[in-house]
Design a protein around this motif. Structure first.
Motif, PDB file in Angstrom:
ATOM      1  N   PHE A   1       1.076  -1.165   0.177  1.00 15.73           N
ATOM      2  CA  PHE A   1      -0.277   0.043   0.220  1.00 15.73           C
ATOM      3  C   PHE A   1       0.814   1.282  -0.232  1.00 15.73           C
ATOM      4  CE2 PHE A   1      -3.576   2.822   1.393  1.00 15.73           C
ATOM      5  CZ  PHE A   1      -4.352   2.035   0.614  1.00 15.73           C
TER       6      PHE A   1
ATOM      7  N   ALA B   1      -0.891   6.794   0.184  1.00 16.04           N
ATOM      8  CA  ALA B   1      -2.700   7.226   0.376  1.00 16.04           C
ATOM      9  C   ALA B   1      -3.425   6.227   1.870  1.00 16.04           C
ATOM     10  CB  ALA B   1      -2.756   5.961  -0.759  1.00 16.04           C
ATOM     11  N   MET B   2      -2.224   5.529   2.557  1.00 18.55           N
ATOM     12  CA  MET B   2      -2.611   5.254   3.785  1.00 18.55           C
ATOM     13  C   MET B   2      -2.869   6.686   4.622  1.00 18.55           C
ATOM     14  SD  MET B   2      -3.652   3.429   6.216  1.00 18.55           S
ATOM     15  CE  MET B   2      -3.008   1.297   5.684  1.00 18.55           C
TER      16      MET B   2
ATOM     17  N   ALA C   1      -5.663   9.132   3.818  1.00 23.65           N
ATOM     18  CA  ALA C   1      -7.119   8.588   4.483  1.00 23.65           C
ATOM     19  C   ALA C   1      -7.381   9.375   5.718  1.00 23.65           C
ATOM     20  CB  ALA C   1      -7.422   6.779   4.638  1.00 23.65           C
TER      21      ALA C   1
ATOM     22  N   HIS D   1      -4.619   4.413  -6.537  1.00 21.92           N
ATOM     23  CA  HIS D   1      -4.630   3.677  -4.989  1.00 21.92           C
ATOM     24  C   HIS D   1      -6.173   3.224  -4.749  1.00 21.92           C
ATOM     25  CE1 HIS D   1      -1.975   7.032  -5.549  1.00 21.92           C
ATOM     26  NE2 HIS D   1      -1.305   6.253  -4.490  1.00 21.92           N
ATOM     27  N   GLY D   2      -6.903   2.870  -5.091  1.00 18.55           N
ATOM     28  CA  GLY D   2      -8.256   2.421  -5.097  1.00 18.55           C
ATOM     29  C   GLY D   2      -8.409   0.824  -5.256  1.00 18.55           C
TER      30      GLY D   2
ATOM     31  N   MET E   1      -5.572  -0.602  -5.016  1.00 16.23           N
ATOM     32  CA  MET E   1      -4.385  -0.768  -4.000  1.00 16.23           C
ATOM     33  C   MET E   1      -5.558  -1.404  -2.909  1.00 16.23           C
ATOM     34  SD  MET E   1      -1.589   1.680  -3.012  1.00 16.23           S
ATOM     35  CE  MET E   1      -0.864   1.630  -5.363  1.00 16.23           C
ATOM     36  N   LEU E   2      -6.417  -0.710  -2.608  1.00 17.91           N
ATOM     37  CA  LEU E   2      -7.690  -0.641  -1.835  1.00 17.91           C
ATOM     38  C   LEU E   2      -8.240  -1.730  -1.380  1.00 17.91           C
ATOM     39  CD1 LEU E   2      -9.012   0.935   1.179  1.00 17.91           C
ATOM     40  CD2 LEU E   2     -10.503   1.954  -0.979  1.00 17.91           C
ATOM     41  N   SER E   3      -8.684  -2.034  -3.109  1.00 15.92           N
ATOM     42  CA  SER E   3      -9.755  -3.150  -3.322  1.00 15.92           C
ATOM     43  C   SER E   3      -9.229  -4.480  -2.939  1.00 15.92           C
ATOM     44  CB  SER E   3     -10.287  -2.942  -4.692  1.00 15.92           C
ATOM     45  OG  SER E   3     -10.766  -2.014  -5.116  1.00 15.92           O
TER      46      SER E   3
ATOM     47  N   ARG F   1      -6.662  -4.780  -0.954  1.00 22.15           N
ATOM     48  CA  ARG F   1      -6.295  -5.510   0.490  1.00 22.15           C
ATOM     49  C   ARG F   1      -7.227  -5.916   1.062  1.00 22.15           C
ATOM     50  NH1 ARG F   1      -3.588  -1.411   4.442  1.00 22.15           N
ATOM     51  NH2 ARG F   1      -1.509  -2.147   3.670  1.00 22.15           N
ATOM     52  N   ALA F   2      -8.229  -4.566   0.652  1.00 23.38           N
ATOM     53  CA  ALA F   2     -10.131  -5.374   1.431  1.00 23.38           C
ATOM     54  C   ALA F   2     -10.223  -7.100   1.141  1.00 23.38           C
ATOM     55  CB  ALA F   2     -10.877  -4.292   0.480  1.00 23.38           C
TER      56      ALA F   2
END
Length: 194
Positions: free
Chosen positions: A102, A106-107, A110, A165-166, A168-170, A172-173
């Motif tokens: 990540f 970006a972290m 948030a 970045h989204g 990356m989030l997806s 991870r989720a």
């Protein structure tokens, strides 16, 4: 120009960066740094009096590494599409091998409303640096007929940055590193379609 850091300060920054990427600003303490680096909390405070000082140093180094990496890539790869693929490929590899799953900025973005302003300024700076680089790549690619932009390069760059970045989030989720590459490939493909 930042002053030269001692090897111990560099080690503290490296460990803090990994902890930031994993859990954000409030996801670690100096006790975590102390335990992982093998020094006392007082020694961590000697190098970085406060957590904001440490995180600001992390983001400054992160920004410098990003700028250096993007410049090196640009000097080695002339094709704008290949540059974009190298950038997204870098992140796909990092996420897949878990070396950096990540983007630290970006972290922190948030958490922007809750982090110290000196850190927030560095985070904003990173996003401005990255958006400018992406806009330059898209503009060159559009001029060469490689990319078909539906808007000016700047908003297209912001959309691509948000997608990266989204993704990356997806990834991870969903606990699936392949999700990143799938999402980003579709976005890059959209840029190349007539």
């Amino acid at each position: 120009m930042e002053p030269e850091l001692s090897s111990r300060a560099g080690e503290i920054i490296t460990r803090a960066q990994a902890l930031l990427a994993a859990g954000g600003y409030n996801g670690f303490s100096y006790a975590d740094i102390s335990a992982s680096v093998g020094i006392s909390k007082a020694s961590v405070h000697h190098h970085f009096p406060g957590k904001a000082d440490l995180v600001q140093a992390v983001v400054r180094r992160y920004r410098e590494q990003a700028r250096t990496g993007l410049a090196a890539m640009e000097s080695q790869i002339s094709d704008p599409l290949a540059q974009l693929q190298a950038y997204t490929g870098y992140w796909a590899a990092c996420i897949l091998d878990r070396s950096s799953s990540f983007c630290v900025c970006a972290m922190l973005a948030a958490e922007l409303p809750a982090i110290p302003e000196q850190v927030a300024d560095e985070v904003r700076g990173h996003f401005c640096d990255l958006a400018a680089w992406l806009a330059g790549v898209l503009e060159k690619g559009a001029a060469k007929g490689v990319f078909r932009l539906r808007a000016d390069p700047e908003p297209e760059a912001m959309a691509l940055m948000a997608t990266v970045h989204g993704a990356m989030l997806s990834a991870r989720a969903l606990g699936d590193p392949e999700v990143f590459a799938t999402i980003v490939a579709a976005s890059v493909e959209r840029l190349t379609r007539a």
